[in-house]
Design a protein around this motif. Structure first.
Motif: not given
Length: 342
Positions: A142-167
C-alpha cells in the motif's frame, strides 16, 4: 482538491501496487501488478489501433462477472500477457477470486491485462513471463510510489525520450480519493518541441535554454531504440485509474473514457494505429456511494469524478516522463533538457 497523502494510486483504499523488472545489458522490461484482492468493479477503454490485451470482454457491463481482483500491466508485447498467469496464481493461492466450488480454495481470480511494445529494448526472447508477474505481486504494498524505470515502465519510450511509470492522486472536497498509474510508452510525444516543456503545464519546470531546445528538435520524429534507431515506433500507453467510490461497471466506464481523454491531452498525437492505448478503471467501494442513477446530483457527481480522473491521469503521464532515466542511447527528458528543472 488536493493531492492524496502519497500522491499515488495506492492512496485509493483497497489497492496495492507491485513492480518487478529486469534492467541490465540484455533486458529492459518488467511487470506492474495492481491488486484489489477484495474485488473491485472495473471497466476498460481501448482506443489504440494495435492493442495487446487480456480478459477485457469480461468487463462489459452486461457480462456475468461483476468484479476483478487485479490488473496486469506488462512489457513484452503479446508475449508479455503470460505475466498475468503469475498474478492469477498469486491471488488464487491466497483464496482471492470468484468462488466456483465448495472449498474456499476453489476460486478463479479475474485479472485483465494489457501490454506495451518494448521488444527492441531487449535482446530477442527476453520478455516478461508468469514468474515475473508473480514476483510483482510478492512486492505489492500500500506504499509503492516509485516512478520512472520500474515495472512495466522499465523499457518504455515516449516519442524521442525515455518513458516510464507515473502515478498521482487527488482527494475531492467530499473526501473521495482518485488515483492513477500509467506506463507511458507512446509513438506520439509528451513534449512540445517548440518549448521543450510537457504539453501539460507542470509546476517545477521552466522553459529550457534555447540552445537545448534547438539541439533537441532534430530528434522529434525519430524512433530511438536501445541499440540505435528502430524501424517502427515503440508504442502503447497503458494504465489504471481507480477510486474508492462504490461504482457500477457502467459508471467505471466513464472514468476509463476520461483517462483516455487525459492521454490525448498529454501525448500528441495519441491513439494511433500503431498504439494500443488501453486504460482500466477500478472502483473499490471502500468509500462512499454515488446517488443512484437518475437521482438528483448523480450525473453531476459522476462528471466531477470523471474530470478528476482525467486530471490525475494527465499528471501521472507527465511524472512518468520526468522520472524516467536514460537507458543507453534512449535519453531521458532531464538529460535532453537539463536546464528545465527550476
Amino acid at each position: 482538491m488536493a493531492a492524496g497523502k502519497q500522491d499515488a494510486l495506492v492512496d485509493v483504499g483497497g489497492v496495492l501496487v507491485g513492480h518487478e523488472q529486469r534492467l541490465d545489458a540484455h533486458w529492459a522490461t518488467g511487470v506492474t501488478a495492481v491488486l484489489v484482492p477484495d474485488g473491485a468493479s472495473a471497466a476498460v477503454d481501448v482506443r489504440g489501433g494495435g492493442p495487446g490485451t487480456r480478459e477485457t470482454d469480461v468487463l462489459e457491463p452486461s457480462h456475468l462477472v461483476q468484479q476483478v481482483h487485479g490488473i496486469a500491466l506488462t512489457g513484452g508485447s503479446a508475449y508479455g500477457l503470460a505475466a498475468a498467469d503469475g498474478v492469477m496464481r498469486w491471488l488464487g493461492d491466497r483464496g482471492h477470486g470468484v468462488r466456483v466450488g465448495p472449498d474456499p480454495a476453489h476460486v478463479v481470480p479475474v485479472v485483465p491485462g494489457a501490454v506495451i511494445f518494448d521488444l527492441p529494448m531487449n535482446d530477442w526472447g527476453n520478455r516478461p513471463d508468469a514468474e515475473l508477474g508473480h514476483r510483482a505481486c510478492e512486492n505489492a504494498t500500500r506504499t509503492e510510489t516509485r516512478e520512472g524505470n520500474v515495472g512495466a515502465g522499465t523499457g518504455a519510450v515516449v516519442g524521442c525520450v525515455k518513458g516510464g511509470i507515473g502515478t498521482a492522486s487527488e482527494v475531492l472536497d467530499d473526501g473521495t480519493t482518485i488515483g492513477a498509474l500509467v506506463a507511458v510508452n507512446a509513438a506520439g510525444s509528451a513534449i512540445d518541441p517548440d518549448t521543450g516543456l510537457p504539453w501539460i503545464p507542470t509546476p517545477g519546470l521552466r522553459s529550457p535554454d534555447q540552445a537545448e531546445i534547438d539541439a533537441a528538435r532534430p530528434l522529434f520524429g525519430t524512433r530511438p531504440g536501445r541499440h540505435g534507431p528502430v524501424d517502427r515506433p515503440l508504442n502503447t500507453t497503458i494504465g489504471v485509474v481507480a477510486t474508492d467510490l462504490k461504482l457500477s461497471k457502467a459508471e467505471c466506464r466513464r472514468l476509463a473514457v476520461a483517462a483516455q481523454d487525459a492521454l490525448a491531452r498529454a501525448v500528441r498525437p495519441a491513439h494511433l494505429l500503431v498504439d494500443g492505448d488501453t486504460m482500466f478503471a477500478l472502483a473499490t467501494g471502500t468509500g462512499a456511494a454515488l446517488p443512484a442513477p437518475g437521482e438528483q446530483d448523480w450525473s453531476a457527481r459522476l462528471d466531477a469524478v470523471s474530470a478528476a480522473a482525467a486530471d490525475v491521469v494527465a499528471r501521472a503521464i507527465v511524472r512518468g516522463v520526468l522520472a524516467a532515466e536514460s537507458v543507453d542511447e534512449v535519453t531521458s527528458y532531464t538529460s535532453l533538457y537539463p536546464s528545465a528543472r527550476e
